[in-house]
Design a protein around this motif. Structure first.
Motif, short mmCIF file in Angstrom:
data_model
loop_
_atom_site.label_atom_id
_atom_site.label_comp_id
_atom_site.label_asym_id
_atom_site.label_seq_id
_atom_site.Cartn_x
_atom_site.Cartn_y
_atom_site.Cartn_z
N THR A 178 9.96 4.50 3.80
CA THR A 178 9.47 5.85 3.48
C THR A 178 10.44 6.53 2.53
N SER A 179 9.92 7.10 1.47
CA SER A 179 10.72 7.84 0.50
C SER A 179 10.37 9.33 0.58
N ALA A 180 11.31 10.17 0.17
CA ALA A 180 11.10 11.62 0.19
C ALA A 180 11.59 12.22 -1.12
N ASP A 181 10.97 13.33 -1.52
CA ASP A 181 11.39 13.99 -2.75
C ASP A 181 11.21 15.50 -2.63
N LEU A 182 12.01 16.21 -3.41
CA LEU A 182 11.97 17.67 -3.47
C LEU A 182 11.95 18.08 -4.94
N THR A 183 10.97 18.91 -5.32
CA THR A 183 10.78 19.27 -6.73
C THR A 183 10.80 20.78 -6.90
N LEU A 184 11.52 21.23 -7.93
CA LEU A 184 11.61 22.64 -8.28
C LEU A 184 11.14 22.82 -9.71
N GLY A 242 4.71 33.95 -8.09
CA GLY A 242 4.85 34.56 -9.40
C GLY A 242 3.53 34.72 -10.12
N ALA A 243 3.59 35.40 -11.26
CA ALA A 243 2.41 35.63 -12.10
C ALA A 243 2.39 34.60 -13.22
N LYS A 244 1.46 34.77 -14.16
CA LYS A 244 1.32 33.80 -15.23
C LYS A 244 2.55 33.78 -16.13
N LEU A 245 3.18 34.94 -16.37
CA LEU A 245 4.31 34.99 -17.29
C LEU A 245 5.56 34.35 -16.71
N LYS A 246 5.76 34.45 -15.40
CA LYS A 246 6.91 33.84 -14.74
C LYS A 246 6.43 33.24 -13.43
N GLN A 247 6.61 31.92 -13.29
CA GLN A 247 6.08 31.22 -12.13
C GLN A 247 7.11 30.25 -11.58
N PHE A 248 7.23 30.25 -10.25
CA PHE A 248 8.18 29.41 -9.55
C PHE A 248 7.42 28.53 -8.55
N GLU A 249 7.71 27.23 -8.53
CA GLU A 249 7.04 26.31 -7.61
C GLU A 249 8.06 25.40 -6.93
N LEU A 250 7.94 25.28 -5.61
CA LEU A 250 8.78 24.38 -4.82
C LEU A 250 7.85 23.47 -4.03
N SER A 251 8.06 22.16 -4.14
CA SER A 251 7.20 21.21 -3.43
C SER A 251 8.03 20.09 -2.83
N ALA A 252 7.51 19.51 -1.74
CA ALA A 252 8.15 18.40 -1.06
C ALA A 252 7.11 17.32 -0.80
N GLY A 253 7.52 16.06 -0.92
CA GLY A 253 6.57 14.97 -0.76
C GLY A 253 7.15 13.81 0.02
N LEU A 254 6.26 13.02 0.62
CA LEU A 254 6.61 11.79 1.32
C LEU A 254 5.76 10.66 0.77
N GLU A 255 6.34 9.47 0.68
CA GLU A 255 5.62 8.29 0.24
C GLU A 255 5.93 7.13 1.16
N THR A 305 0.86 -1.18 0.00
CA THR A 305 0.00 0.00 0.00
C THR A 305 0.89 1.23 0.00
N ARG A 306 0.72 2.08 -1.00
CA ARG A 306 1.52 3.29 -1.12
C ARG A 306 0.67 4.50 -0.78
N LEU A 307 1.08 5.21 0.25
CA LEU A 307 0.40 6.43 0.67
C LEU A 307 1.32 7.60 0.34
N ARG A 308 0.81 8.52 -0.46
CA ARG A 308 1.64 9.67 -0.86
C ARG A 308 0.92 10.97 -0.56
N TYR A 309 1.67 11.93 0.00
CA TYR A 309 1.14 13.27 0.21
C TYR A 309 2.28 14.26 0.03
N SER A 310 1.91 15.45 -0.45
CA SER A 310 2.92 16.47 -0.74
C SER A 310 2.31 17.85 -0.53
N ILE A 311 3.18 18.83 -0.37
CA ILE A 311 2.78 20.22 -0.23
C ILE A 311 3.72 21.06 -1.08
N GLY A 312 3.15 22.07 -1.75
CA GLY A 312 3.94 22.91 -2.62
C GLY A 312 3.58 24.38 -2.48
N VAL A 313 4.53 25.23 -2.82
CA VAL A 313 4.35 26.68 -2.77
C VAL A 313 4.61 27.24 -4.16
#
Length: 335
Positions: free
Chosen positions: A120-126, A94-107, A83-91
């Motif tokens: 448990t695995s972890a990831d960081l996405t830019l 920026g506006a539509k023309l330039k947008q930056f997103e940083l998120s972190a997740g656990l599985e 059973t794989r349970l995954r949850y993440s949060i991201g921020v």
């Protein structure tokens, strides 16, 4: 391997059905699966809200997988339900023309019988996306993970050293320019690194680069010729490179239904300087039912390298997906 997938995680390819003895010995697991089935209308979900000028995104998913070889070895395979349970949060800033997103997740990977393998695995996405001008667009994505489970088919393919943890980094960048109203030229670059935690295993590096042209013959037909270069290096070990030329098209059958296909040739400089030529092809059918829903089915045939061994093998891949925007800031996906 048989999988029942409820979520956005990639499905595990099937090989055979669970043995009867396994099903008899795990009645509690059946209850677990039924419980997950009851939650399918609500999972997976992505919810977003605004906080201090930033979009906060929260995502959750559940995946149930039957694995007929959890040790990833040829001898004495063991079966289990995971059973794989995954949850993440991201921020998002920026506006539509330039947008930056940083998120972190656990599985969390929960094994029904072999509890010692639960991990448990972890990831960081830019993610960074920018519209540089009316004609130019640039996107960059970097994903760093520390996991004990293969995250997709490519990572699992060719893995023979058993179950082990690894550090992985995936960097991809893309640039597109509209040369005319009908012609768009795009370029891509990617770099991937695999570093197993076990010292006796190989490190792997993968570099890719390519260009593609999209030419709109009409509103219903788009031509997509392209070229890609791939280089895989193993340490210790050798390296291989692949030059690929493809010709593709997208044909709109209706306003919301389109067929996309491609065919190409690989020129492969294999390990130990063994040259060969292989063909590849793919096809997909996508239905954009409305502004809120998209469904797709695809099949492809290609030759892959792996980060584990000096091998090159042909593979068939079939996938299906569905996405639905439930509310303004809530979406659901299944694959």
């Amino acid at each position: 391997m048989v999988s029942a997938v409820f979520g956005v995680a990639p499905p595990v390819l099937p090989s055979r059905l669970p043995p009867p003895a396994f099903r008899r010995n795990l009645p509690a697991v059946r209850v677990l699966i039924l419980g997950i089935l009851a939650l399918v209308p609500w999972l997976p979900k992505a919810y977003a809200f605004i906080l201090n000028g930033s979009d906060i995104k929260i995502h959750g998913a559940v995946v149930e997988v039957f694995d007929d070889n959890i040790t990833l070895r040829e001898r004495d395979p063991q079966a289990d339900l995971i059973t794989r349970l995954r949850y993440s949060i991201g921020v998002v800033r920026g506006a539509k023309l330039k947008q930056f997103e940083l998120s972190a997740g656990l599985e969390h990977n929960l094994f029904a019988r072999h509890h010692d393998l639960t991990n448990t695995s972890a990831d960081l996405t830019l993610d960074w996306n920018a519209e540089l001008s009316k004609r130019d667009r640039l996107s960059v994505r970097d994903v760093f993970t520390r996991s004990f489970e293969p995250q997709n088919f490519d990572e699992a393919f060719g893995r023979t050293g058993g179950r082990y943890g690894a550090y992985r980094n995936r960097l991809h960048a893309a640039y597109a320019r509209d040369l005319t109203a009908q012609l768009t030229l795009s370029g891509r670059y990617g770099h991937e690194m695999d570093d197993p935690i076990r010292d006796e295993l190989r490190q792997a590096q993968l570099q890719t680069a390519g260009v593609q042209a999209d030419y709109a013959v009409s509103s219903a037909l788009i031509l997509k010729p392209g070229y890609r270069f791939l280089r895989r290096a193993l340490d210790p070990g050798g390296e291989t490179s692949i030059h690929t030329i493809t010709g593709g098209l997208r044909r709109y059958l209706t306003k919301q239904l389109y067929l996309e296909g491609a065919a190409g040739v690989d020129w492969i400089d294999g390990y130990e300087d063994r040259w060969s030529t292989k063909s590849q092809y793919s096809a997909s059918l996508v239905n954009e039912t409305d502004e809120l829903s998209t469904a797709g089915l695809s099949v492809s045939r290609a030759y892959l390298t792996t980060p584990h061994t000096e091998d090159l093998a042909g593979t068939w891949r079939v996938s299906a997906s569905f996405a639905r925007q439930l509310l303004k800031r809530v979406s659901a996906q299944a694959a």
